[in-house]
Design an enzyme around this catalytic site. Structure first.
Site, PDB file in Angstrom:
ATOM      1  CB  CYS A 383      42.682  33.804  36.394  1.00  0.00           C
ATOM      2  SG  CYS A 383      41.323  33.449  37.236  1.00  0.00           S
ATOM      3  CG  HIS A 510      42.786  37.555  40.238  1.00  0.00           C
ATOM      4  ND1 HIS A 510      41.629  37.861  39.128  1.00  0.00           N
ATOM      5  CD2 HIS A 510      42.261  35.714  40.161  1.00  0.00           C
ATOM      6  CE1 HIS A 510      41.312  37.088  37.992  1.00  0.00           C
ATOM      7  NE2 HIS A 510      41.123  35.580  39.412  1.00  0.00           N
ATOM      8  CD  GLU A 512      43.956  40.525  39.352  1.00  0.00           C
ATOM      9  OE1 GLU A 512      43.304  40.131  39.288  1.00  0.00           O
ATOM     10  OE2 GLU A 512      45.106  39.546  39.087  1.00  0.00           O
TER      11      GLU A 512
END
EC number: 6.3.4.2
Length: 541
Positions: A383, A510, A512
């Site tokens: 990001c 993102h 994750e």
């Protein structure tokens, strides 16, 4: 089948781990074949956690449908290996806003609007709403905060009403408390738990199962004492001992028949044993790594590690998959200067530039990115991390010395990172970013294309307001920074890579958020692998 409801409350003190207990129970019940979901009810008056400072709240987790939610939803997804939605997180702000909006629309026909029944009815509606549109067997609802807090009272009252409405066999209350250990006398004290349970009973709720957070094992005498004074069966006093590995908790609870006790109370079958085979393999690999690497996590909120919870867990998942212990070196970006950068990145195998907002710490992140690019250290920017890579490249390779982001300098003459067009007229900050799942078309022949197994299109979650300025696209590409991921609908740049580098990748999304114990994310998996190879080449040649 009638939907069963489990309510998880907390007492004595906050931050005891209700989210982990809820996620662990959900995993155990799912492993027995039941269809599970978990919901978090938070007592704060923010409508969602999207505008909360990470120092106050920790990470803001984003669901696939674009909701900014509590970080516990990340635990739910990682343990259950299934996505959550906006309906899995409800705040008091959202509850009260809904009731007030309904009052303005005249829904209550002139009635006086009160906490009971209007607020409690809305809370109950939100709890039941999950089951109305999904075929769940069991819904676990975690009540944020601590019993006795003023802001928790409407939720506790709602649970009391629901227990009566649903019936004894269709609902269950788990109360998580603390058993303090007094080292001077060598005693575990039960009185705080007794008071907490009494407080719960004063509000009309009897706990069915006690889960006791403790740093010492609980003796049979203590179990019996708690059972006697808290009106629960001795076998329903469950120990939750401190552990360094949160993924140990489901198995430790299972050894105490926690999941069986829950199912017995709800009159559900326990004939099918939980399938924990893969979980045990994960734990064995996690605790017995063959290699170790050191990854630098560069951010501005590093003093509270929960600010980057999904990233650290994704590194654990990927490391375990590859039998590698990932030693995270937390680096506060504001302290990075040109004259001390070597000491921060000595013996580092990979550099990860974390997401974030605002101007603080930006220059330190740019220096770290420049170091990774020039020293050929594996690099992953997420990001803001991708945007930092673009700014650094513009300044030091394209020689646009004053290149900046419109976020940190709205008046810059060289906005290589600019505000998205759809964001320019937005004045309200909450829930207005580019959020949730968005498509990304990958360029064939790129590293990211191969990392995703040759997929032409992927879907990842987003949380950002600024973007790569496509006016500079050709300049970057000609100089060696390639655009390797593009949103097919908007043309926004989703991923960039550097030529002639072992691994230098920036992504606007993102990754994750989608990493779980059972399915480590491929980007983190590759990042860990390439960092291990880099370490072997640099430090052992």
């Amino acid at each position: 089948m009638v939907i069963k409801y489990i309510f998880v409350t907390g007492g004595v003190t906050s931050s005891l781990g209700k989210g982990i207990i809820s996620a662990s129970l959900g995993m155990l019940l799912k492993s027995r074949g039941y269809k599970i979901t978990i919901q978090k009810l938070d007592p704060y008056f923010n409508v969602d956690p999207g505008t909360l400072n990470p120092y106050e709240h920790g990470e803001c987790f984003v669901t696939q449908d674009g909701a900014e939610t509590d970080l516990d939803l990340g635990h739910y997804e990682r343990f259950l290996d299934q996505p959550t939605t906006k309906d899995n997180n409800v705040t008091s702000g959202l509850i009260y806003k809904t009731v007030i909006d309904n009052e303005r629309k005249g829904y209550y026909l002139g009635k006086t609007v009160q906490v009971i029944p209007h607020i409690t009815n809305e809370i109950k509606r939100r709890i039941k709403m999950l089951g109305s549109s999904n075929n769940y067997d069991i819904i676990i609802t975690e009540i944020g905060g601590t019993v006795g807090d003023i802001e928790c009272l409407p939720y506790i009252e709602s649970v009391r009403q629901l227990k009566w409405e649903l019936g004894e066999l269709n609902s269950l209350v788990i109360h998580l408390t603390l058993l303090p250990y007094i080292s001077v006398t060598g005693e575990i004290k039960t009185k705080p738990t007794q008071h907490s349970v009494r407080n719960l009973m004063e509000n009309g709720i009897q706990a069915d199962i006690l889960v006791c957070r403790t740093e010492k094992h609980i003796s049979k005498n203590i179990r019996n004492k708690l059972a006697l004074f808290c009106n629960v069966k001795p076998e329903h006093v469950i120990e939750s001992i401190n552990t360094k590995v949160i993924y140990d908790i489901p198995y430790l609870l299972h050894l105490q028949n926690f999941d069986k006790s829950v199912l017995d109370h709800l009159n559900l079958s326990t004939f099918t044993s939980p399938n924990l085979h893969k979980w045990k393999i994960f734990l064995k690999k996690y605790k017995n790594p063959k290699y170790e690497i050191k990854i630098a996590l560069v951010g501005k909120y590093v003093s509270l590690h929960d600010s980057y919870k999904s990233i650290t867990e994704a590194l654990i998942h990927a490391g375990t998959e590859n039998e590698i212990y990932v030693n995270i070196k937390w680096i506060y970006s504001e302290k990075i200067k040109e004259n001390n950068i070597e000491e921060y990145f000595n013996e580092i195998s990979g550099i990860l530039i974390a997401p974030g907002f605002g101007i603080r710490g930006i220059e330190g992140k740019i220096l770290a990115t420049k170091y990774a690019r020039e020293k050929k250290i594996p690099f992953l920017g997420i990001c803001l991390g991708m945007q930092i890579a673009i700014i650094e490249f513009a300044r030091n390779v394209l020689e646009i010395r004053n290149a900046e982001s419109n976020e940190t300098n709205p008046y810059t003459s060289y906005p290589v990172i600019s505000l998205m067009k759809k964001q320019k007229n937005i004045t309200k900050k909450g829930g207005t970013m580019r959020l949730g799942n968005w498509k990304c078309s990958l360029i064939k022949g790129s590293k990211i294309f191969s990392i995703y197994g040759g997929k032409k299109e992927i879907i990842e979650r987003h949380r950002h307001r600024y973007e790569f300025n496509n006016e500079y696209l050709e300049n970057f590409s000609n100089a060696g920074m390639k655009t390797v991921g593009i949103n097919p609908d908007t043309g926004l740049v989703e991923a960039i890579e550097l030529d002639n580098h072992i691994f230098f990748l920036g992504v606007q999304f993102h990754p994750e958020y989608k990493s779980t114990v059972s399915n480590p994310h491929p980007l983190f998996n590759y990042f860990v692998q390439i960092s291990k190879n880099y370490k072997s080449f640099v430090y052992h040649r």
